[in-house]
Write a protein that holds these residues in place. Structure first.
Motif, PDB file in Angstrom:
ATOM      1  N   SER A  41       0.998  -1.458   0.341  1.00 65.55           N
ATOM      2  CA  SER A  41      -0.034  -0.573  -0.086  1.00 65.55           C
ATOM      3  C   SER A  41       1.080   0.976   0.170  1.00 65.55           C
ATOM      4  O   SER A  41       1.651   1.071   0.425  1.00 65.55           O
ATOM      5  CB  SER A  41      -0.892  -0.003   0.980  1.00 65.55           C
ATOM      6  OG  SER A  41      -1.844   1.477   1.612  1.00 65.55           O
ATOM      7  N   ALA A  57      -8.802  -8.825   7.306  1.00 61.51           N
ATOM      8  CA  ALA A  57      -7.618  -8.186   7.344  1.00 61.51           C
ATOM      9  C   ALA A  57      -6.027  -9.705   7.912  1.00 61.51           C
ATOM     10  O   ALA A  57      -4.695  -9.400   7.747  1.00 61.51           O
ATOM     11  CB  ALA A  57      -7.455  -6.898   8.569  1.00 61.51           C
ATOM     12  N   GLY A 104      -3.606  -1.184   5.913  1.00 62.06           N
ATOM     13  CA  GLY A 104      -5.324  -0.926   5.259  1.00 62.06           C
ATOM     14  C   GLY A 104      -6.089  -0.747   6.901  1.00 62.06           C
ATOM     15  O   GLY A 104      -5.661  -1.512   7.346  1.00 62.06           O
ATOM     16  N   TYR A 105      -7.180  -0.276   6.451  1.00 63.04           N
ATOM     17  CA  TYR A 105      -7.893  -0.829   7.784  1.00 63.04           C
ATOM     18  C   TYR A 105      -9.520  -1.494   6.616  1.00 63.04           C
ATOM     19  O   TYR A 105      -9.750  -0.844   6.291  1.00 63.04           O
ATOM     20  CB  TYR A 105      -8.011   0.523   8.029  1.00 63.04           C
ATOM     21  CG  TYR A 105      -9.253   1.026   9.020  1.00 63.04           C
ATOM     22  CD1 TYR A 105      -9.407  -0.140  10.515  1.00 63.04           C
ATOM     23  CD2 TYR A 105     -10.068   2.797   9.017  1.00 63.04           C
ATOM     24  CE1 TYR A 105      -9.958   0.023  11.341  1.00 63.04           C
ATOM     25  CE2 TYR A 105     -10.617   2.470  10.347  1.00 63.04           C
ATOM     26  CZ  TYR A 105     -10.958   1.470  11.810  1.00 63.04           C
ATOM     27  OH  TYR A 105     -11.399   1.692  12.415  1.00 63.04           O
ATOM     28  N   TYR A 106     -10.114  -2.013   7.720  1.00 55.77           N
ATOM     29  CA  TYR A 106     -11.248  -2.558   7.016  1.00 55.77           C
ATOM     30  C   TYR A 106     -12.495  -2.736   8.143  1.00 55.77           C
ATOM     31  O   TYR A 106     -11.990  -2.819   9.442  1.00 55.77           O
ATOM     32  CB  TYR A 106     -10.477  -4.041   6.735  1.00 55.77           C
ATOM     33  CG  TYR A 106      -9.944  -3.847   6.091  1.00 55.77           C
ATOM     34  CD1 TYR A 106     -10.011  -3.936   4.379  1.00 55.77           C
ATOM     35  CD2 TYR A 106      -8.673  -4.843   5.836  1.00 55.77           C
ATOM     36  CE1 TYR A 106      -9.232  -3.781   3.201  1.00 55.77           C
ATOM     37  CE2 TYR A 106      -7.765  -4.724   4.937  1.00 55.77           C
ATOM     38  CZ  TYR A 106      -7.763  -3.963   3.275  1.00 55.77           C
ATOM     39  OH  TYR A 106      -7.435  -3.999   2.800  1.00 55.77           O
ATOM     40  N   PRO A 116     -12.665  -1.839   2.841  1.00 58.10           N
ATOM     41  CA  PRO A 116     -11.948  -0.961   3.348  1.00 58.10           C
ATOM     42  C   PRO A 116     -12.872   0.360   4.051  1.00 58.10           C
ATOM     43  O   PRO A 116     -13.334   0.509   3.731  1.00 58.10           O
ATOM     44  CB  PRO A 116     -11.625  -0.130   2.184  1.00 58.10           C
ATOM     45  CG  PRO A 116     -11.802  -1.598   0.163  1.00 58.10           C
ATOM     46  CD  PRO A 116     -12.684  -1.672   1.558  1.00 58.10           C
ATOM     47  N   ALA A 152      -6.106  -7.769   1.476  1.00 57.70           N
ATOM     48  CA  ALA A 152      -5.822  -6.846   2.424  1.00 57.70           C
ATOM     49  C   ALA A 152      -4.665  -6.793   1.840  1.00 57.70           C
ATOM     50  O   ALA A 152      -3.147  -6.888   1.679  1.00 57.70           O
ATOM     51  CB  ALA A 152      -5.576  -8.094   3.249  1.00 57.70           C
ATOM     52  N   LEU A 153      -4.924  -5.128   2.487  1.00 63.08           N
ATOM     53  CA  LEU A 153      -3.444  -3.924   2.160  1.00 63.08           C
ATOM     54  C   LEU A 153      -2.982  -4.035   3.285  1.00 63.08           C
ATOM     55  O   LEU A 153      -3.271  -3.825   3.755  1.00 63.08           O
ATOM     56  CB  LEU A 153      -3.644  -2.734   1.615  1.00 63.08           C
ATOM     57  CG  LEU A 153      -4.197  -2.778   0.445  1.00 63.08           C
ATOM     58  CD1 LEU A 153      -4.646  -1.130  -0.003  1.00 63.08           C
ATOM     59  CD2 LEU A 153      -3.897  -2.708  -0.688  1.00 63.08           C
ATOM     60  N   SER A 206      -7.152   1.636  -0.853  1.00 60.40           N
ATOM     61  CA  SER A 206      -8.187   0.769  -0.123  1.00 60.40           C
ATOM     62  C   SER A 206      -7.798   0.224  -1.366  1.00 60.40           C
ATOM     63  O   SER A 206      -7.395   0.103  -2.978  1.00 60.40           O
ATOM     64  CB  SER A 206      -8.906   1.797  -0.385  1.00 60.40           C
ATOM     65  OG  SER A 206      -9.453   2.366  -1.683  1.00 60.40           O
ATOM     66  N   LEU A 255      -1.578  -4.359   9.729  1.00 64.75           N
ATOM     67  CA  LEU A 255      -3.059  -3.547   9.317  1.00 64.75           C
ATOM     68  C   LEU A 255      -4.042  -3.434  10.823  1.00 64.75           C
ATOM     69  O   LEU A 255      -3.945  -3.534  12.103  1.00 64.75           O
ATOM     70  CB  LEU A 255      -3.744  -4.908   8.603  1.00 64.75           C
ATOM     71  CG  LEU A 255      -2.813  -5.440   7.489  1.00 64.75           C
ATOM     72  CD1 LEU A 255      -1.852  -6.774   7.480  1.00 64.75           C
ATOM     73  CD2 LEU A 255      -4.011  -5.299   5.954  1.00 64.75           C
TER      74      LEU A 255
END
Length: 333
Positions: A15, A275, A285-287, A301, A281-282, A21, A231
């Motif tokens: 990311s 996550a 990232g935030y999920y 995301p 998933a990155l 996202s 994450l």
């Protein structure tokens, strides 16, 4: 019993920034999790709520799980319930109270002794407390919500970091909350010394701090060239025992409204499982749920509070956590 051959989980995609996202493309369920055979997991707070549901799904997919709880009885009960559904589950009970730095150190020492070397594939910082009605001080002298939700996970991650395999696919997932959008890091009232507000002060601050920590950890991992990924996730509004301390109108309406506006603990566990395991998933990232206001729905995301991407704020909070825990957390060391 012969252990299944080890597998390596797909690495999270890179990311360019924490705000990047990725689209899941379709509704994601636990059935889409890659096999977890050969992977060793530490998940805190797995004796109840979304932590239990996450541990259960990881066990179903073959992960070996270290399952700490604040008492032997709670750990044993969670293991009994998981094995009722997954008889061959590889589960290790342990003691851990995130509000106690001595307990965090003892747990980390146990992991090092039982599973020496880089032996962990996944750490999920899931446990937390919410809206304690009175300001409580821990044995270390810290406000309990900040100690349990922020300092404990920070110290645990730092102490377990040498146990994490330095390979692509190794992940650290930290649980935040939609309440983070109402949080503010008040360095002049970090422990509620000047004024204590159970929900819209101490709790929202702690969950914003968790998100800041997860994103700052990924920045540092990336700068160090580490293949380990950090994450974050939030469950939306899941019906669990976490709301037991709510007061006033929240407590009055909670039992009626929560099942209507929120979703189950099983559904609430999906963002952190996404996550933790999804190839798409990155890193950084935030999920959370994809429904209105991210209250419920399928993993997607999540929207970041502006404060969570403030690098200067993150650096100051990281240094403060090091000072308060007495633990230097250098991801390149």
């Amino acid at each position: 019993m012969t252990r299944p051959s080890a597998t390596t989980a797909p690495a999270p995609k890179s990311s360019p920034s924490p705000s990047a996202s990725a689209s899941t493309g379709r509704s994601w369920t636990a059935d889409q999790m890659p096999p977890q055979h050969g992977r060793r997991v530490v998940i805190t707070g797995a004796n109840s709520g979304i932590g239990f549901e996450a541990a259960l799904e990881l066990a179903r997919h073959g992960a070996a799980i270290i399952l700490p709880a604040r008492s032997e009885a709670k750990a044993a009960d969670a293991i009994r319930r998981i094995r009722a559904a997954v008889p061959a589950a590889d589960l290790t009970p342990a003691l851990l109270d995130l509000a106690s730095l001595d307990s965090v150190r003892a747990f980390a020492a146990m992991v090092e002794e039982r599973f020496p070397g880089p032996s962990l594939d996944l750490l999920i910082n899931n446990a937390g407390v919410m809206a304690l009605p009175r300001r409580e001080i821990t044995e270390d002298g810290y406000e309990r919500q900040f100690a349990t939700n922020v300092l404990g996970p920070f110290a645990l991650t730092a102490l377990l970091f040498p146990r994490l395999k330095p390979i692509a696919g190794t992940r650290i997932v930290t649980l935040s909350s939609i309440a983070a959008h109402g949080g503010k890091i008040a360095f002049d009232n970090l422990q509620g010394e000047r004024a204590y507000s159970p929900l819209n002060g101490a709790y929202t601050q702690s969950k914003l701090a968790d998100l800041i920590f997860a994103l700052e950890l990924q920045r540092r991992l990336g700068a160090a060239g580490s293949p380990i990924a950090s994450l974050a996730a939030h469950p939306g509004i899941a019906v669990t025992n976490l709301q037991a301390n709510l007061k006033g109108i929240y407590k009055l309406l909670g039992p009626l409204l929560m099942p209507l506006i929120g979703h189950s603990a099983r559904q609430g566990a999906l963002p952190e499982l996404f996550a933790a395991t999804a190839p798409e998933a990155l890193a950084g990232g935030y999920y959370g749920p994809n429904g209105i206001r991210e209250i419920k729905g399928d993993p997607a995301p999540a929207k970041l509070p502006p404060a969570s991407t403030d690098c200067a704020l993150a650096s100051r909070l990281w240094t403060t956590a090091e000072q308060l825990t007495g633990i230097r957390f250098d991801v390149g060391g």
